[in-house]
Design an enzyme around this catalytic site. Structure first.
Site, PDB file in Angstrom:
ATOM      1  N   ASN A 209       2.513   3.553 -12.213  1.00 34.08           N
ATOM      2  CA  ASN A 209       1.293   4.364 -12.208  1.00 34.08           C
ATOM      3  C   ASN A 209       1.627   5.808 -11.856  1.00 34.08           C
ATOM      4  O   ASN A 209       2.790   6.142 -11.620  1.00 34.08           O
ATOM      5  CB  ASN A 209       0.270   3.763 -11.237  1.00 34.08           C
ATOM      6  CG  ASN A 209       0.830   3.682  -9.833  1.00 34.08           C
ATOM      7  OD1 ASN A 209       1.161   4.688  -9.215  1.00 34.08           O
ATOM      8  ND2 ASN A 209       0.995   2.454  -9.327  1.00 34.08           N
ATOM      9  N   LYS A 288      17.232  -5.674 -23.636  1.00 35.91           N
ATOM     10  CA  LYS A 288      16.153  -4.804 -24.112  1.00 35.91           C
ATOM     11  C   LYS A 288      15.310  -5.528 -25.175  1.00 35.91           C
ATOM     12  O   LYS A 288      15.876  -6.121 -26.101  1.00 35.91           O
ATOM     13  CB  LYS A 288      16.776  -3.532 -24.700  1.00 35.91           C
ATOM     14  CG  LYS A 288      15.781  -2.505 -25.066  1.00 35.91           C
ATOM     15  CD  LYS A 288      16.443  -1.269 -25.647  1.00 35.91           C
ATOM     16  CE  LYS A 288      15.383  -0.389 -26.243  1.00 35.91           C
ATOM     17  NZ  LYS A 288      15.936   0.597 -27.150  1.00 35.91           N
ATOM     18  N   PHE A 321      -5.979   2.948   1.571  1.00 37.37           N
ATOM     19  CA  PHE A 321      -6.473   3.960   0.647  1.00 37.37           C
ATOM     20  C   PHE A 321      -7.236   3.257  -0.469  1.00 37.37           C
ATOM     21  O   PHE A 321      -6.884   2.138  -0.843  1.00 37.37           O
ATOM     22  CB  PHE A 321      -5.305   4.757   0.046  1.00 37.37           C
ATOM     23  CG  PHE A 321      -4.867   5.893   0.931  1.00 37.37           C
ATOM     24  CD1 PHE A 321      -4.234   5.645   2.139  1.00 37.37           C
ATOM     25  CD2 PHE A 321      -5.107   7.210   0.557  1.00 37.37           C
ATOM     26  CE1 PHE A 321      -3.851   6.683   2.966  1.00 37.37           C
ATOM     27  CE2 PHE A 321      -4.724   8.259   1.381  1.00 37.37           C
ATOM     28  CZ  PHE A 321      -4.091   8.001   2.582  1.00 37.37           C
TER      29      PHE A 321
HETATM   30  N1  CTP Z   1      -2.493  -2.408  -1.736  1.00 40.58           N
HETATM   31  C1  CTP Z   1      -1.498  -3.241  -1.291  1.00 40.58           C
HETATM   32  N2  CTP Z   1      -0.951  -4.176  -2.136  1.00 40.58           N
HETATM   33  C2  CTP Z   1      -1.398  -4.304  -3.407  1.00 40.58           C
HETATM   34  C3  CTP Z   1      -2.422  -3.466  -3.861  1.00 40.58           C
HETATM   35  C4  CTP Z   1      -2.951  -2.514  -3.005  1.00 40.58           C
HETATM   36  O1  CTP Z   1      -1.084  -3.133  -0.140  1.00 40.58           O
HETATM   37  N3  CTP Z   1      -0.863  -5.211  -4.201  1.00 40.58           N
HETATM   38  C5  CTP Z   1      -3.069  -1.431  -0.811  1.00 40.58           C
HETATM   39  C6  CTP Z   1      -2.874   0.016  -1.249  1.00 40.58           C
HETATM   40  O2  CTP Z   1      -1.690   0.548  -0.694  1.00 40.58           O
HETATM   41  C7  CTP Z   1      -4.124   0.694  -0.709  1.00 40.58           C
HETATM   42  C8  CTP Z   1      -5.176  -0.399  -0.718  1.00 40.58           C
HETATM   43  O3  CTP Z   1      -4.449  -1.626  -0.765  1.00 40.58           O
HETATM   44  O4  CTP Z   1      -3.972   1.134   0.618  1.00 40.58           O
HETATM   45  C9  CTP Z   1      -6.116  -0.348  -1.869  1.00 40.58           C
HETATM   46  O5  CTP Z   1      -5.392  -0.284  -3.075  1.00 40.58           O
HETATM   47  P1  CTP Z   1      -6.149  -0.230  -4.476  1.00 40.58           P
HETATM   48  O6  CTP Z   1      -5.132  -0.254  -5.582  1.00 40.58           O
HETATM   49  O7  CTP Z   1      -7.155   0.884  -4.458  1.00 40.58           O
HETATM   50  O8  CTP Z   1      -6.971  -1.572  -4.433  1.00 40.58           O
HETATM   51  P2  CTP Z   1      -6.712  -3.026  -4.904  1.00 40.58           P
HETATM   52  O9  CTP Z   1      -6.829  -3.903  -3.719  1.00 40.58           O
HETATM   53  O10 CTP Z   1      -5.473  -3.127  -5.706  1.00 40.58           O
HETATM   54  O11 CTP Z   1      -7.982  -3.288  -5.807  1.00 40.58           O
HETATM   55  P3  CTP Z   1      -8.308  -2.769  -7.311  1.00 40.58           P
HETATM   56  O12 CTP Z   1      -6.996  -2.553  -7.997  1.00 40.58           O
HETATM   57  O13 CTP Z   1      -9.098  -3.880  -7.877  1.00 40.58           O
HETATM   58  O14 CTP Z   1      -9.099  -1.517  -7.162  1.00 40.58           O
END
Ligand code: CTP
Length: 397
Positions: A209, A288, A321
């Protein structure tokens, strides 16, 4: 560091160019900086560089016509701290023996060491650094209470490799911060995760990402500056880790998960700024993948690191976050509950000046009691300090 008054002395060595960057960092931290240069320093870097960075005229002449004859005393009374970077062998000898034949050496003689710390950052060729005269001068200065930023080993401007290389601007900044005191996070251990994770499809491709890691690195830097022991677990970024943090580079979500679990029992605060990939390819091709008509990928779920930490939480304070593109507060509140968080930093990444790859951010903080606080646009470092301020208040209860 806000409002601290710092004299930066520059003597004549090639490392003078690094001082310009150090001055920039100090100004960014909110310090007032006054540059004082020797004549030979001005052969390496023009005073205009420093006057532009500091917003103040550079002093270099003890007897300039349009300044008070006591300029050396006025300057010596002004600062909270003096740093001379680079400090050449000649300049070190002058300070050690009380010589005052130009403005900078005279200012140093006039500063009261018991009221104002003086840091010297030596920079010279290895042979010069190991010369007995230099060694004894440095030992003498150390005994008298000067702080020495011991130079590192590395490639020198003369082509040799060895000791004598001036510390990097970030390291000098960290030393200055430490010199001002232990900081309000002394004794705390803070775990920060930052950056994206990468999930390989085959040996040359991956899913990831846009996270740059800037917010997490700013938090790690700020917590370390305030005296915390900082463990930074970071996915791949192009950033230099801040000095004085324990740095663990990782690639995948599962690597980040394993390290976070390992450190979790020992930490007081977890700040999960990383943008963790929620999925990974079920199979990782060994060779690959060759193109065909269409490619179907099956993705499987990665562990949710923060959710798992939330389940295991004892004394730890958990900050998550939530980077969203719609219904910011609803999603952020849901994450707070599901992951058992104490604080959520929510940002709408579609807003200008917020989100990925910017130097700034615009966030809202969600507190456990339902409160929401909106922050205006600010630099990620400033925001990092504000978050640390809020975390402190929340933990006091
Ligand atoms: N996070 C984590 N492990 C994951 C996904 C997210 O520890 N596999 C943590 C991120 O570091 C962040 C928080 O969870 O502090 C929220 O991450 P976010 O990507 O916004 O949320 P998700 O729980 O992944 O939900 P969604 O993708 O459905 O928005």
């Amino acid at each position: 560091m806000q409002g601290k008054k710092i004299i930066v002395g520059i003597s004549g060595g090639i490392a003078a160019y690094k001082s310009a960057e150090m001055v920039r960092l100090l100004v960014k931290e909110g310090c007032s900086v006054q540059a004082v240069m020797t004549a030979s320093a001005m052969s390496f870097v023009a005073p205009l560089t420093f006057s532009t960075l500091t917003g103040r005229p550079v002093y270099h002449d003890l007897f300039a016509e349009r300044q008070a004859s006591t300029v050396h005393i006025d300057l010596a009374r002004w600062p909270d701290l003096v740093i001379v970077a680079p400090a050449t062998a000649n300049f070190i000898a002058k300070v050690a023996h009380g010589l005052a034949d130009d403005l900078l050496s005279t200012v140093l003689l006039a500063v009261r060491l018991e009221e104002c710390p003086i840091i010297l950052a030596p920079a010279m060729n290895t042979a010069m650094f190991h010369n007995w005269a230099v060694k004894e001068n440095l030992a003498l200065l150390r005994r008298r209470g000067y702080i020495l930023a011991d130079p590192a080993s590395g490639e020198l401007a003369c082509g040799e490799v060895g000791e004598g290389r001036m510390l990097e601007p970030e390291q000098l900044l960290a030393l200055i911060v430490r010199t001002f005191g232990p900081g309000d996070y002394a004794g705390e251990t803070v775990l920060v995760t930052a950056g994206p994770t990468r999930e390989a499809l085959d040996p040359v491709r991956y899913l990831s990402n846009h996270s740059s890691g800037r917010m997490g690195y700013a938090l790690a830097r700020a917590a370390s500056q305030r005296g915390a022991r900082v463990i930074l677990i970071s996915g791949p970024t192009s950033l230099e880790p801040p000095p004085d943090v324990e740095f663990y580079p990782v690639t995948t979500a599962r690597e980040m998960f394993a390290l976070a679990l390992k450190f979790f029992p020992d930490v007081d605060i977890v700040i999960k700024a990383a943008a963790v990939a929620d999925y990974r390819p079920e199979l990782q091709a060994e060779q690959k993948i060759k193109k065909g008509e269409a490619l179907e990928l099956k993705l499987v779920r990665n562990p949710d690191i923060l959710e798992e930490l939330g389940k295991r939480k004892e004394k730890q304070f958990l900050v998550g976050f939530a980077a969203e593109t719609a219904e910011l507060l609803t999603h952020a509140r849901e994450k707070m509950e599901r992951k058992n968080l104490d604080l959520v930093v929510a940002n709408d990444v579609t807003r200008e000046g917020a989100g990925f790859n910017t130097e700034t951010n615009i966030v809202q903080l969600l507190y456990r009691d339902g409160g929401v606080e909106e922050f205006p646009l600010m630099s990620k470092l400033e925001l990092a300090h504000q978050l640390l301020d809020r975390i402190k208040v929340c933990r006091r209860g």
